[in-house]
Design a protein around this motif. Structure first.
Motif, PDB file in Angstrom:
ATOM      1  N   VAL A   1       0.864  -1.170   0.000  1.00  0.00           N
ATOM      2  CA  VAL A   1       0.000   0.000   0.000  1.00  0.00           C
ATOM      3  C   VAL A   1       0.905   1.226   0.000  1.00  0.00           C
ATOM      4  O   VAL A   1       1.713   1.415   0.918  1.00  0.00           O
ATOM      5  CB  VAL A   1      -0.956   0.015   1.210  1.00  0.00           C
ATOM      6  N   VAL A   2       0.756   2.040  -1.027  1.00  0.00           N
ATOM      7  CA  VAL A   2       1.529   3.271  -1.161  1.00  0.00           C
ATOM      8  C   VAL A   2       0.677   4.403  -0.603  1.00  0.00           C
ATOM      9  O   VAL A   2      -0.500   4.535  -0.955  1.00  0.00           O
ATOM     10  CB  VAL A   2       1.884   3.542  -2.643  1.00  0.00           C
ATOM     11  N   ASP A   3       1.274   5.218   0.274  1.00  0.00           N
ATOM     12  CA  ASP A   3       0.540   6.341   0.846  1.00  0.00           C
ATOM     13  C   ASP A   3       1.408   7.592   0.879  1.00  0.00           C
ATOM     14  O   ASP A   3       2.580   7.548   0.531  1.00  0.00           O
ATOM     15  CB  ASP A   3      -0.006   5.993   2.236  1.00  0.00           C
ATOM     16  N   ARG A   4       0.823   8.702   1.309  1.00  0.00           N
ATOM     17  CA  ARG A   4       1.518   9.990   1.363  1.00  0.00           C
ATOM     18  C   ARG A   4       2.036  10.320   2.752  1.00  0.00           C
ATOM     19  O   ARG A   4       2.610  11.376   2.968  1.00  0.00           O
ATOM     20  CB  ARG A   4       0.559  11.095   0.916  1.00  0.00           C
ATOM     21  N   GLY A   5       1.803   9.458   3.704  1.00  0.00           N
ATOM     22  CA  GLY A   5       2.107   9.767   5.096  1.00  0.00           C
ATOM     23  C   GLY A   5       3.577   9.639   5.448  1.00  0.00           C
ATOM     24  O   GLY A   5       4.323   8.878   4.847  1.00  0.00           O
ATOM     25  N   ALA A   6       3.954  10.386   6.479  1.00  0.00           N
ATOM     26  CA  ALA A   6       5.335  10.366   6.958  1.00  0.00           C
ATOM     27  C   ALA A   6       5.514   9.439   8.155  1.00  0.00           C
ATOM     28  O   ALA A   6       6.629   9.118   8.525  1.00  0.00           O
ATOM     29  CB  ALA A   6       5.762  11.785   7.347  1.00  0.00           C
ATOM     30  N   GLY A   7       4.426   9.005   8.762  1.00  0.00           N
ATOM     31  CA  GLY A   7       4.507   8.193   9.974  1.00  0.00           C
ATOM     32  C   GLY A   7       5.108   6.821   9.736  1.00  0.00           C
ATOM     33  O   GLY A   7       5.293   6.382   8.606  1.00  0.00           O
ATOM     34  N   GLN A   8       5.396   6.153  10.843  1.00  0.00           N
ATOM     35  CA  GLN A   8       5.979   4.816  10.808  1.00  0.00           C
ATOM     36  C   GLN A   8       5.001   3.842  11.456  1.00  0.00           C
ATOM     37  O   GLN A   8       4.806   3.891  12.669  1.00  0.00           O
ATOM     38  CB  GLN A   8       7.308   4.809  11.571  1.00  0.00           C
ATOM     39  N   PRO A   9       4.360   2.961  10.671  1.00  0.00           N
ATOM     40  CA  PRO A   9       3.439   2.013  11.291  1.00  0.00           C
ATOM     41  C   PRO A   9       4.181   1.032  12.193  1.00  0.00           C
ATOM     42  O   PRO A   9       5.318   0.652  11.904  1.00  0.00           O
ATOM     43  CB  PRO A   9       2.804   1.289  10.107  1.00  0.00           C
ATOM     44  N   ALA A  10       3.536   0.675  13.276  1.00  0.00           N
ATOM     45  CA  ALA A  10       4.114  -0.293  14.212  1.00  0.00           C
ATOM     46  C   ALA A  10       2.994  -0.860  15.067  1.00  0.00           C
ATOM     47  O   ALA A  10       2.034  -0.159  15.374  1.00  0.00           O
ATOM     48  CB  ALA A  10       5.150   0.379  15.107  1.00  0.00           C
ATOM     49  N   PRO A  11       3.106  -2.127  15.439  1.00  0.00           N
ATOM     50  CA  PRO A  11       2.114  -2.680  16.367  1.00  0.00           C
ATOM     51  C   PRO A  11       2.189  -1.942  17.698  1.00  0.00           C
ATOM     52  O   PRO A  11       3.282  -1.583  18.146  1.00  0.00           O
ATOM     53  CB  PRO A  11       2.555  -4.141  16.542  1.00  0.00           C
ATOM     54  N   ARG A  12       1.055  -1.666  18.284  1.00  0.00           N
ATOM     55  CA  ARG A  12       1.053  -1.017  19.595  1.00  0.00           C
ATOM     56  C   ARG A  12       1.562  -1.993  20.639  1.00  0.00           C
ATOM     57  O   ARG A  12       1.193  -3.159  20.654  1.00  0.00           O
ATOM     58  CB  ARG A  12      -0.358  -0.574  19.976  1.00  0.00           C
ATOM     59  N   THR A  13       2.427  -1.490  21.467  1.00  0.00           N
ATOM     60  CA  THR A  13       2.920  -2.315  22.566  1.00  0.00           C
ATOM     61  C   THR A  13       2.721  -1.560  23.865  1.00  0.00           C
ATOM     62  O   THR A  13       2.974  -0.361  23.907  1.00  0.00           O
ATOM     63  CB  THR A  13       4.414  -2.662  22.387  1.00  0.00           C
ATOM     64  N   PRO A  14       2.257  -2.189  24.884  1.00  0.00           N
ATOM     65  CA  PRO A  14       1.799  -3.580  24.842  1.00  0.00           C
ATOM     66  C   PRO A  14       0.465  -3.676  24.122  1.00  0.00           C
ATOM     67  O   PRO A  14      -0.337  -2.750  24.153  1.00  0.00           O
ATOM     68  CB  PRO A  14       1.657  -3.951  26.316  1.00  0.00           C
ATOM     69  N   HIS A  15       0.256  -4.804  23.454  1.00  0.00           N
ATOM     70  CA  HIS A  15      -1.007  -5.036  22.760  1.00  0.00           C
ATOM     71  C   HIS A  15      -2.080  -5.337  23.787  1.00  0.00           C
ATOM     72  O   HIS A  15      -1.886  -6.158  24.669  1.00  0.00           O
ATOM     73  CB  HIS A  15      -0.863  -6.208  21.779  1.00  0.00           C
TER      74      HIS A  15
END
Length: 163
Positions: free
Chosen positions: A108-122
């Motif tokens: 998925v190509v997007d325009r965002g600058a953020g870094q996806p990551a799983p929330r910890t603690p889940h």
């Protein structure tokens, strides 16, 4: 940003021009691309596109429970990655699905600058925040590719082909 099992970049999918390793793209790779920049109902549109690709590639209709589960995993990963781009990255630009005999790569190509990551603690009992945790659990590997001096990113995930 590998979160699970390591394997060489490009093993199941391609790297954008100028990124990743110099590994050759297998001749048997097939790609489908959907522009989402002006799409309405983006998540259902992306799922329908993925479902059509899975049908064309013989993953659907599924002949066994394992094959059905593999196809459902792909559709869920597509939904999660596209939803994340909608919620956190100024919306998705493009969905790409690549197939090899070993599996699929969803990008998925997007325009965002953020870094996806799983929330910890889940926290399983709380609403929201489960998208990347789900992707991490269902996929062989996933990560983020950026092009230097260009906005946005490509979030990718690789899933194994059903047995």
């Amino acid at each position: 940003m590998s979160t699970t099992r390591q394997h060489p970049p490009g093993d199941l999918g391609r790297e954008p021009d100028g990124a990743g390793s110099a590994s050759p793209v297998p001749a048997e790779r097939q790609w489908r691309t959907l522009s989402l920049a002006q799409a309405g109902g983006i998540v259902p549109t992306a799922r329908d596109f993925a479902r059509q690709a899975l049908g064309d590639w013989g993953w659907l209709p599924a002949s066994t429970a394992d094959r059905r589960a593999a196809a459902e995993d792909v559709l869920l990963v597509v939904s999660e990655l596209v939803t994340n781009a909608c919620l956190h990255a100024e919306g998705p630009e493009e969905l790409r699905i690549g197939r090899t005999p070993k599996g699929l790569r969803v990008e998925v190509v997007d325009r965002g600058a953020g870094q996806p990551a799983p929330r910890t603690p889940h926290r399983a009992g709380r609403p929201g925040g489960h998208g990347m945790f789900i992707v991490q659990r269902l996929c062989l590997d996933w990560g983020v590719l950026r092009t230097p001096d260009a906005p946005g990113k490509t979030v990718w995930a690789e899933l194994a082909a059903p047995a």
